[in-house]
Design an enzyme around this catalytic site. Structure first.
Site: not given
Ligand code: 0RA
Length: 645
Positions: A437, A510, A512, A514
């Site tokens: 990503e 990641d 997180d 998102d």
């Protein structure tokens, strides 16, 4: 007609002995040659008639029938009668000129020479449209050599002649046995059980070929009498191959009456019968000198070229904005019989059923072109129906082609996406693809990877939600297209795992919210459209560390909160802890060491159940309540993380 049959000698040795025991002073070179011919044929029958099974057996009969047909082609014979006798023999009677009986070579009647010498012909060779070489035309001496006995009657010059042979050798000289008010030949033979594995003639095979010959030689009457069953059939077609086409089309919807074309050019006689139907099959039969040339050849090439030219010429003249039609579209729904008679035919191919005489193409093409064009001009209403059929065929073919191309393009995703940094190894078993990503993480991964076996595909931001989109819209999404193209194994029903360009497809996002969102989107996509990839154990999730722990000069990585706790207990205080929020916080060396290096990394292999869960959860995720959605993603992201480390 009945001929008394004498008891046949049982073996070849006996009959040869009889020959050898005749006066040696008369034993000429010619006689030795004849004996050699018979012996050669009996030793290797396959060389002459193709085999000793059903086909070879019937070949004997066709050899004689072909001779009678030759008489018909020369214009002397109108009737041919075939009888399958109870004793296993077969006979052929015709009303041709009769085999010549006058003295020929070495004081022997021509008939005896024809019956005993291979490729006998000489001054009695009937050249006109004989089928020479290859399958047919091996000569009556071959039939004679392979028959336990053979009897021949000839009516010629107001006399009736008779002679009998056993295994190829005459048992008596040719004799006049009576008067005759007709001409013709009668040959009856019994295939030798010492030679043939099969000795029973098939009524079906014989009747089918005789019917075909009747179609191919209009007006010729062919009769079949099966003495074994008492059945009698007569085949005679005044309209020849036109009737053949009519029969082939019976039950089909036809666009017009049969078109019959005939002509002669350079000694080649051309006959064509054509009828278009509303079906989508092409049925065209090609014959050269009555032989079904299933491998085609110069006559088929000439026919196709002539027909295509005629139709296009007519279309150009009568239709505005006419785009020339291709042969394929013209021949859809076409039924035709093409029959040529060629003086010295040449056959080639696997089964010697391909005509190669080049003069035949020119003859057929020019006759078909000019006569077909003439017919079209004289039958404009029907001609328009034919052209319309061709145009419909073209439209359907082009539409089908476009549809196929679209599917193919989609499947291949056109070409490899530009942003894919592929690996160099050609072995699919060691190749792996990281779907990463974000452009910056993608950049680090490209620097970190081992380019021999690790490929990087960076994807940007949010990929489309396939749960809502459906496959066609999903395929319009650039990120999805890039993934499909990179994996190279198709999508949906067309997906073929064996074509996958990588053995491992690794989602690297990641740690997180998102990242979790994108991971879920990807899982949903793979679950819906590349399920085999998951079932085959090809899909993985990369696990970057959550924490970096530094004590003095030493660095440790923790991949879960539990691991962090353990490290802290072990290392005591004075430690520096860094929490990673994104892949971008690591330099390429760190990314390699912690996440990509097969020696150290943690990979989660995605199971079908995980992906199914992601797919189900996604429906909820897409709700309107933004806060609920946020909370849900966080929880779900933990779930995925805790899958199996
Ligand atoms: C050689 C020369 C001629 C006719 C034939 C053979 C002939 C062979 C067979 C076999 C079955 N029926 C046949 N009919 C004729 C031409 C004879 C001539 O020129 O008169």
């Amino acid at each position: 007609m009945k001929i008394e049959t004498k008891t046949a000698k049982k073996t070849r040795e006996v009959s040869l002995e009889k020959f050898e025991s005749t006066d040696n002073s008369d034993y000429s070179a010619e006689q030795i040659e004849v004996l050699g011919d018979i012996e050669a044929v009996r030793k290797r029958p396959g060389m002459y008639i193709g085999g000793v099974g059903v086909k070879g057996l019937h070949h004997l009969l066709w050899e004689i029938v072909d001779n009678s047909i030759d008489e018909a082609l020369a214009g002397y014979c109108k009737n041919i009668k075939v009888t399958l006798h109870k004793d296993g023999s077969a006979s052929v009677e015709d009303d041709g000129r009769g085999i010549p009986t006058e003295m020929h070579e070495f004081g022997k009647p021509a008939l005896e020479v024809v019956m005993t010498k291979l490729h006998a012909g000489g001054k009695f060779d009937r050249k006109a449209y004989r089928v020479s070489g290859g399958l047919h035309g091996v000569g009556l001496s071959v039939v004679n050599a392979l028959s336990e006995w053979l009897e021949v009657k000839v009516w010629r010059g107001s006399k009736e002649y008779y002679q009998r042979y056993e295994r190829g050798t005459p048992v008596e000289p040719l004799k006049v046995v009576g008067k005759a008010d007709r001409t013709g030949t009668y040959i009856r033979f019994k295939p030798d059980e010492e030679i043939f594995e099969v000795t029973e003639f098939s009524k079906e095979i014989v009747s089918q070929r005789l019917r075909e010959l009747a179609y191919l030689n209009k007006g010729l009457k062919l009769e079949l009498y099966d003495e074994r069953t008492g059945e009698r059939e007569v085949y005679c077609y005044s309209d020849g191959i036109a009737g053949f086409v009519k029969k082939l089309n019976s039950g089909k919807k036809v666009l017009h009456d049969v078109i019959y074309i005939e002509g002669e050019k350079n000694g080649v006689i051309v006959e064509v019968a054509i009828q278009f139907t509303d079906s989508d099959v092409e049925k065209v039969l090609f014959f050269a000198n009555n032989i079904n040339t299933t491998e085609g050849g110069t006559h088929s090439a000439g026919f196709r070229a002539g027909l295509t030219r005629a139709i296009n010429e007519f279309g150009k003249k009568h239709l505005k904005k006419f785009r020339p039609l291709s042969g394929i579209d013209i021949r859809e729904g076409l039924t035709a019989v093409v029959s040529v008679k060629v003086p010295e035919p040449q056959f080639e191919g696997q089964t010697k059923t391909k005509l190669t005489n080049s003069e035949v193409k020119t003859a057929v093409e020019s006759i078909v072109y000019s006569k077909m064009l003439e017919w079209l001009e004289e039958h404009q209403g029907e001609a328009m129906k034919i052209i319309e059929k061709c145009l419909i065929a073209r439209r359907a073919r082009e539409a089908a082609k476009r549809a196929r191309e679209l599917v193919k393009k989609r499947r291949e995703g056109i070409t490899l996406p530009g942003k894919l940094a592929d690996c160099s190894s050609k072995k699919p078993s060691e190749r792996e693809l990281f779907i990463v990503e974000g452009e910056s993480a993608g950049g680090s991964a490209k620097q970190a990877r081992d380019r021999r076996f690790q490929a990087i595909l960076p994807i940007r931001g949010k990929i489309i939600n396939v749960e809502k989109a459906g496959m066609n819209r999903a395929m319009k999404n650039e990120e999805i297209r890039a993934i499909v193209a990179a994996i190279g194994a198709g999508i949906g029903k067309d997906f073929d795992l064996s074509k996958a360009r990588y053995r491992r497809v690794i989602i690297m996002t990641d740690a997180d919210v998102d990242g979790a969102h994108i991971r879920t989107l990807l899982l949903t996509f793979f679950y819906r459209y590349m399920r085999q990839l998951i079932e085959g154990g090809y899909l993985y999730i990369a696990q970057p560390p959550l924490y970096r722990i530094k004590k003095g000069k030493r660095v440790y990585y923790a991949y879960s909160d539990k691991e962090l706790e353990d490290y802290l207990k072990r290392l005591g205080d004075k430690v520096e802890i860094q929490r990673y929020k994104g892949l971008g916080e690591m330099n390429p060396e760190q990314l390699w060491e912690t996440t990509m290096n097969p020696e150290n990394r943690y990979l989660i292999q995605v199971t079908l159940e995980d992906a199914k869960k992601a797919d189900e959860l996604f429906t909820i995720l897409m709700g309107e309540d933004v806060e609920a959605r946020r909370k849900f993603i966080i929880e779900h992201s933990k779930e995925v993380r805790n899958l199996d480390i």
